[in-house]
Design an enzyme around this catalytic site. Structure first.
Site, PDB file in Angstrom:
ATOM      1  N   SER A 133      30.683  39.396  44.123  1.00  0.00           N
ATOM      2  CA  SER A 133      30.430  40.813  44.301  1.00  0.00           C
ATOM      3  C   SER A 133      31.478  41.515  45.148  1.00  0.00           C
ATOM      4  O   SER A 133      31.717  42.695  44.997  1.00  0.00           O
ATOM      5  CB  SER A 133      29.067  41.018  44.967  1.00  0.00           C
ATOM      6  OG  SER A 133      29.029  40.350  46.210  1.00  0.00           O
ATOM      7  N   CYS A 134      32.085  40.816  46.064  1.00  0.00           N
ATOM      8  CA  CYS A 134      33.092  41.455  46.895  1.00  0.00           C
ATOM      9  C   CYS A 134      34.225  40.474  47.075  1.00  0.00           C
ATOM     10  O   CYS A 134      34.500  39.644  46.258  1.00  0.00           O
ATOM     11  CB  CYS A 134      32.515  41.894  48.239  1.00  0.00           C
ATOM     12  SG  CYS A 134      31.850  40.538  49.239  1.00  0.00           S
ATOM     13  N   GLY A 135      34.914  40.524  48.163  1.00  0.00           N
ATOM     14  CA  GLY A 135      35.975  39.574  48.410  1.00  0.00           C
ATOM     15  C   GLY A 135      35.976  39.297  49.883  1.00  0.00           C
ATOM     16  O   GLY A 135      35.122  38.603  50.407  1.00  0.00           O
ATOM     17  N   HIS A 157      37.744  40.019  41.733  1.00  0.00           N
ATOM     18  CA  HIS A 157      38.838  39.165  42.203  1.00  0.00           C
ATOM     19  C   HIS A 157      38.972  37.921  41.330  1.00  0.00           C
ATOM     20  O   HIS A 157      40.050  37.357  41.197  1.00  0.00           O
ATOM     21  CB  HIS A 157      38.656  38.789  43.678  1.00  0.00           C
ATOM     22  CG  HIS A 157      37.407  38.012  43.956  1.00  0.00           C
ATOM     23  ND1 HIS A 157      36.160  38.580  43.964  1.00  0.00           N
ATOM     24  CD2 HIS A 157      37.220  36.703  44.245  1.00  0.00           C
ATOM     25  CE1 HIS A 157      35.254  37.652  44.252  1.00  0.00           C
ATOM     26  NE2 HIS A 157      35.867  36.513  44.418  1.00  0.00           N
TER      27      HIS A 157
END
Length: 303
Positions: A124-126, A198
Site C-alpha cells: 500500500s505504501c513504501g 513500488h
C-alpha cells in the site's frame, strides 16, 4: 542466469473471478466480477562462499502474481543489494510460486545492513516517516546527466493515453498501479502492473536490469498514481532522469529529485502538467526562458 519455474512470471494469476451483487435501478443482480489478485511474495537471498552458503528472507511484499523474477531482482537492485546482473547465478521459485530466491555468485559481498529496509515495504505504501530517512536512503551509483534528455511537452502529454492502451489487467479490474518506460521520443518500451506502486516499478526496473540496459539515462518513466519518496529513489538508482505521474509528488519526493538532478512532472492530464523540478529537460512549444516555461507548464492541477 537460470530461472527455475516459468510460472513465476506468468500473468494468468493476476485476476480472480468473484461473485458480486450489482444494484441496477431498484434490483440486485448476481454477477461475476474480476478483481486484481493480491498475494504475498517472499524474496530470499542466497549468498556466501562455497560450502558456507546462507539463505535468508529479505522481504515479504504483497503483490500481484506475475513477473516475480523481475520483482525480486528489481527489488534487490533498487535496494542497493546488487549492482550487476553478473552477480546473479539464478532465481528459483517455490511455495506455489510465492517464494523467489535470488542466488548470488560465490564471493559477491552483501551489505546486510541494507536489508533492514525491507521492514518498510508493503503493497500500500513504501517508506513511511521522514524520521526513518537516513535508514532507508540508497545512493545511486551514477547521477543523472545534467539537462538530458530534453523532451517536448507534447510527448509528456501523450504518455497517459499510451499507458491506458496497454493496461490489460487494469482494464479488467480497475485495481492496479502501473509503471511504464518510454524513450525520449515517447515510444513505449515496457509496462508493468501491480497492486503495489513500488512493486510495479521494481518489476519494470528488474526487467531492464536483467536485460543489461541500466542505467536508463535517456528514458521517461510514467507512473499511474502519485509520486512518493520511494518511487523517486528507485528511479534514481536505475538512472531514470524524468519521472512523470498522473498524480502529485510528495514534498520529500521533490526534495530527493533535486538532490539527484531528476525532473519530476505531476498531474499529467489532458493538455496540462506541472513541472516540480528539472524544468530544463522539458521543451515547450514556444521559446521561453526556463523561468517562463516553468510558469506555463506548472499550471494548477485540474479540479
Amino acid at each position: 542466469m537460470a530461472v527455475d519455474g516459468e510460472r513465476v512470471d506468468s500473468t494468468n494469476r493476476a485476476c480472480a473471478s468473484v461473485e458480486t451483487w450489482r444494484l441496477r435501478g431498484g434490483e440486485m443482480i448476481a454477477e461475476h466480477d474480476l478483481l486484481a489478485v493480491e498475494e504475498p511474495l517472499e524474496i530470499r537471498l542466497a549468498h556466501g562462499e562455497r560450502g558456507h552458503r546462507v539463505r535468508q528472507a529479505v522481504s515479504i511484499t504483497m503483490r500481484t502474481p506475475g513477473h516475480d523474477v523481475e520483482l525480486a531482482v528489481g527489488f534487490l537492485f533498487t535496494e542497493g543489494i546488487i549492482t550487476s546482473p553478473e552477480q546473479i547465478v539464478g532465481v528459483t521459485s517455490c511455495g506455489a510460486g510465492n517464494v523467489a530466491c535470488v542466488k548470488l555468485r560465490p564471493g559477491v559481498a552483501v551489505d546486510l545492513a541494507r536489508l533492514e529496509r525491507h521492514f518498510y515495504t508493503s503493497s500500500s505504501c513504501g517508506v513511511c516517516g521522514k524520521a526513518s530517512l537516513e535508514a532507508v536512503q540508497v545512493q545511486p551509483r551514477e547521477r543523472c546527466l545534467p539537462e538530458e534528455p530534453v523532451v517536448d511537452a507534447a510527448i509528456i502529454r501523450s504518455l497517459p493515453a499510451k499507458l491506458r492502451a496497454v493496461q490489460e489487467v487494469f482494464e479488467q479490474t480497475g485495481g492496479l498501479h502501473a509503471s511504464a518506460l518510454f524513450d525520449a521520443e515517447g515510444e513505449l518500451l515496457v509496462v508493468r502492473e501491480d497492486v503495489g506502486r513500488h512493486n510495479a516499478l521494481d518489476k519494470l526496473i528488474g526487467h531492464e536490469f536483467l536485460a543489461e540496459r541500466t542505467p536508463l539515462t535517456q528514458s521517461i518513466l510514467l507512473v499511474s498514481g502519485r509520486v512518493s519518496f520511494e518511487l523517486v529513489q528507485k528511479a534514481a538508482v536505475a538512472g531514470i532522469p524524468i519521472l512523470a505521474a498522473i498524480g502529485a509528488p510528495s514534498s520529500l519526493a521533490v526534495e530527493l529529485a533535486v538532490r539527484h538532478g531528476m525532473t519530476i512532472v505531476g498531474f499529467v492530464r489532458g493538455d496540462r502538467f506541472n513541472v516540480y523540478t528539472g524544468v530544463e529537460r522539458i521543451h515547450a512549444a514556444t521559446e521561453q526562458s526556463p523561468v517562463e516555461r516553468s510558469v506555463i507548464l506548472s499550471n494548477a492541477a485540474p479540479s
